[in-house]
Design an enzyme around this catalytic site. Structure first.
Site, PDB file in Angstrom:
ATOM      1  N   LYS A 223     -21.282  19.106   5.778  1.00 36.32           N
ATOM      2  CA  LYS A 223     -20.765  19.836   7.371  1.00 36.32           C
ATOM      3  C   LYS A 223     -20.249  17.911   8.357  1.00 36.32           C
ATOM      4  O   LYS A 223     -21.406  17.872   8.227  1.00 36.32           O
ATOM      5  CB  LYS A 223     -20.433  20.988   7.887  1.00 36.32           C
TER       6      LYS A 223
ATOM      7  N   SER B 107       1.103  -1.294  -0.031  1.00 35.97           N
ATOM      8  CA  SER B 107      -0.243   0.855  -0.072  1.00 35.97           C
ATOM      9  C   SER B 107       0.660   1.295  -0.147  1.00 35.97           C
ATOM     10  O   SER B 107       1.703   1.689  -0.970  1.00 35.97           O
ATOM     11  CB  SER B 107      -0.695   0.166   1.563  1.00 35.97           C
TER      12      SER B 107
END
Length: 334
Positions: free
Chosen positions: A177, A125
């Site tokens: 948000k 990764s």
């Protein structure tokens, strides 16, 4: 006035003692001056970095944006004594931004010094992202690598809160948000935003794999489905260049880049910040004391290390987790 023999002997003893202490003081002052000079010169003088050598940069553990590590890479690039660099990797990845920062830093380093990545047990990764920044990549036949992809995780505890009778009052400027929130099930709109961000970062990851490994994009996409590869499989897929360890990396530096084979390999390590304090460690100490355990005992027993580093971070992850119970020697469940 006459001086007897005892007084004469006492004076001679005193002179000898004064002479001895003067010599000791002189030697101590000389040692202090030399030691101060070495400390002022820093680790370059103390660790043999001032002579021509091959630098070993070790990347291990959970990858995050580490300023000291990035500064160290910059110093390696500026050192006239460094003739080549081995990036020794043993990591399952970490924060995607941390991998990107390492990738950029090692790409700049490889413009100045011949650089080879040596994947040890794991280089997956974000750690694989780091490896392909080097000019050449080697791995053991049984190393674990690949896991090309991006991950976002967010816990959701609304059901547990409901059972405990906990309610949350929330006022925010817009629906997206702080979404998704751990205090409510994610909305389809919030998931779409996160998916868009994941796809954008994933496409960038695939692009650099295709570029650095000289693969066409369809082939890179085929390999970037999150799977891990053994070193042997990675070689066949074109994700690494050669099978071997550090000796193989050194051989590449000497035969392909003209680095003197007689040079020593010298470890370069970031200077310690001198401050081991962190919020997570303070919280661990407090919780241990509340439970009636000695924090020192728990640290010594390794219990403190069971808290994953990634739980202390927010953001996108490029990380591979080995399944529990994997037998390192046999590669099969116990």
């Amino acid at each position: 006035m006459s001086i007897d023999a005892d007084q004469i002997l006492d004076r001679r003893r005193l002179r000898r003692k004064l002479t001895t202490w003067r010599v000791v003081a002189f030697v101590a002052a000389a040692l202090a001056i030399v030691g101060g000079g070495l400390l002022a010169a820093g680790p370059d003088a103390l660790g043999g970095r001032s002579r021509p050598h091959i630098a070993r940069l070790t990347i291990s553990g959970f990858i995050s944006e580490n300023r000291a590590e990035l500064d160290l890479i910059d110093k390696i690039g500026k050192s006239d004594a460094v003739q080549g660099v081995i990036v020794s990797i043993n990591s399952g990845g970490g924060a995607t931004a941390g991998g990107e920062a390492l990738y950029d830093a090692i790409r700049k380093l490889s413009d100045k010094k011949p650089t080879v990545a040596a994947i040890r047990t794991v280089g997956a990764s974000a750690a694989y992202m780091t490896a392909i920044a080097a000019d050449h990549v080697v791995a053991y036949r049984t190393s674990i690598t690949g896991s090309i992809g991006v991950l976002f995780q967010s816990p959701e505890v609304s059901e547990a809160m409901a059972k405990l009778g906990i309610k949350l009052t929330e006022v925010k400027s817009s629906p997206l948000k702080a979404a998704p929130s751990p205090f409510a099930p994610p909305t389809p709109e919030a998931l779409a935003v996160i998916d868009s961000m994941i796809r954008d970062t994933y496409n960038w990851f695939v692009d650099i794999v295709a570029e650095r490994r000289n693969l066409d994009r369809p082939k890179a996409l085929q390999l970037a489905d999150g799977r891990v590869f053994s070193g042997h499989q990675a070689l066949e897929a074109g994700l690494i260049d050669e099978i071997g360890g550090e000796e193989t990396a050194i051989a590449w530096l000497t035969t392909k880049k003209g680095v003197d084979a007689r040079l020593r390999v010298v470890d370069w390590e970031p200077e310690s910040s001198g401050s081991p304090f962190s919020f997570s460690s303070a919280a661990f100490v407090w919780l241990a004391r509340q439970a009636g355990f000695s924090p020192d005992l728990l640290y010594a027993s390794g219990v403190a290390g069971l808290l994953p580093s990634r739980l202390q971070l927010d953001g996108l992850l490029s990380v591979w987790h080995a399944p529990t119970g994997l037998n390192d020697a046999e590669g099969a469940p116990r």
